[in-house]
Design a protein around this motif. Structure first.
Motif, short mmCIF file in Angstrom:
data_model
loop_
_atom_site.label_atom_id
_atom_site.label_comp_id
_atom_site.label_asym_id
_atom_site.label_seq_id
_atom_site.Cartn_x
_atom_site.Cartn_y
_atom_site.Cartn_z
N ARG A 132 0.83 -1.20 0.07
CA ARG A 132 0.06 -0.10 -0.05
C ARG A 132 0.89 1.18 -0.08
O ARG A 132 0.57 2.20 -0.78
CB ARG A 132 -1.04 -0.08 1.28
CG ARG A 132 -1.97 1.23 1.14
CD ARG A 132 -2.70 1.23 2.40
NE ARG A 132 -1.93 1.46 3.66
CZ ARG A 132 -2.40 0.95 4.96
NH1 ARG A 132 -3.52 0.50 5.07
NH2 ARG A 132 -1.52 1.13 5.75
N ALA A 133 1.94 1.41 0.96
CA ALA A 133 2.84 2.41 1.01
C ALA A 133 3.49 2.48 -0.35
O ALA A 133 3.50 3.82 -0.92
CB ALA A 133 3.80 2.37 1.91
N ARG A 134 3.76 1.59 -1.23
CA ARG A 134 4.48 1.61 -2.66
C ARG A 134 3.88 2.08 -3.42
O ARG A 134 4.03 2.97 -4.37
CB ARG A 134 5.24 0.48 -2.74
CG ARG A 134 5.81 0.50 -4.13
CD ARG A 134 7.17 1.16 -4.15
NE ARG A 134 7.92 1.15 -5.17
CZ ARG A 134 8.24 2.22 -6.10
NH1 ARG A 134 7.85 3.49 -5.73
NH2 ARG A 134 8.87 2.10 -7.33
N VAL A 135 2.52 1.57 -3.45
CA VAL A 135 1.42 2.05 -4.36
C VAL A 135 1.23 3.42 -4.39
O VAL A 135 0.93 4.31 -5.33
CB VAL A 135 0.15 1.10 -4.21
CG1 VAL A 135 -0.88 1.91 -5.30
CG2 VAL A 135 0.51 -0.18 -4.89
N ARG A 136 1.23 4.07 -3.05
CA ARG A 136 0.75 5.48 -2.89
C ARG A 136 2.21 6.38 -3.26
O ARG A 136 1.85 7.62 -3.77
CB ARG A 136 0.80 5.72 -1.41
CG ARG A 136 -0.78 5.31 -0.87
CD ARG A 136 -0.79 5.62 0.38
NE ARG A 136 -2.42 5.37 0.97
CZ ARG A 136 -2.70 4.90 2.33
NH1 ARG A 136 -1.80 5.33 3.26
NH2 ARG A 136 -4.13 4.85 2.32
N GLN A 137 3.22 5.84 -3.37
CA GLN A 137 4.26 6.55 -3.82
C GLN A 137 3.97 6.86 -5.36
O GLN A 137 4.62 8.02 -5.86
CB GLN A 137 5.78 5.82 -3.66
CG GLN A 137 6.18 5.77 -2.03
CD GLN A 137 7.35 5.00 -2.11
OE1 GLN A 137 7.67 4.23 -3.18
NE2 GLN A 137 8.07 5.02 -0.98
#
Length: 160
Positions: free
Chosen positions: A155-160
Motif C-alpha cells: 500500500r505504501a509503495r502504491v501510494r508513492q
C-alpha cells in the motif's frame, strides 16, 4: 483503445472460467490447485486456446512449482509472458508483476510484510499496470472472516 481482461484464482478450473474478450489477458495468480508441473501444462494448453493477442501471467500462493522448480515451470508456460518481480512492455505499456503476499499459513511466495518492502521497492516508478497476487492493505483484501490480508508495505509503495 486496449481492452484488458483480468482473472485470477482459477485453481485448475480455468476451462470453467468465462474469460471476457480483449486484447490482453492478465492472469493474476493461482492458476493451479497446488502448483504441479502437470497443472501448469494444462493451464498453458488452455491459454493457447484463448484469442487474446497478449497474455501475461504471474504466480500466486498456490503455484508452488514456480517457486520450487522455477526454470521448469517457466519453460512449460509457452503461451504467455510470465512475470516474477519483473516487467515487460506490451502494446506500449510497462507491466510489472509480482507473486508475493504477506505470510499466512504455509503457501508459496510468502514473506513477512516487513520483508516484502524490498520486493515492492523494485517496482518501477513509471509502471503503467501493476499485477500482484495479493492486494494492498485495505483495498479489497477482506477474508471471509472479515480480516484484512493485504500488504501494508505494498500500500505504501502504491501510494508513492
Amino acid at each position: 483503445m486496449l481492452r484488458i481482461a483480468c482473472v485470477s484464482d482459477t485453481h485448475g478450473f480455468h476451462t470453467h472460467t468465462r474469460v471476457p474478450p480483449g486484447d490482453m489477458l492478465i492472469h493474476a495468480g493461482d492458476c493451479t490447485r497446488r502448483g504441479s508441473l502437470r497443472d501448469i501444462d494444462e493451464f498453458n494448453l488452455w491459454l493457447g486456446t484463448l484469442p487474446h493477442p497478449h497474455k501475461v501471467v504471474i504466480a500466486g500462493n498456490h503455484d508452488f512449482a514456480f517457486q520450487e522448480t522455477p526454470l521448469e515451470a517457466r519453460q512449460r508456460l509457452t503461451n504467455a509472458i510470465y512475470l516474477e518481480d519483473a516487467s515487460a512492455t506490451i502494446a506500449g505499456l510497462t507491466i510489472y508483476g509480482s507473486p508475493w503476499t504477506p505470510t499466512f499459513f504455509d503457501w508459496a511466495f510468502m514473506l513477512p510484510d516487513e520483508q516484502l518492502a524490498a520486493r515492492w521497492d523494485a517496482i518501477p516508478a513509471d509502471v503503467d499496470i501493476l499485477i500482484t497476487h495479493g492486494p494492498p492493505l485495505g483495498i479489497l483484501d477482506s477474508t471471509h472472516r472479515g480480516d484484512h490480508a493485504g500488504s501494508a508495505t505494498l500500500r505504501a509503495r502504491v501510494r508513492q
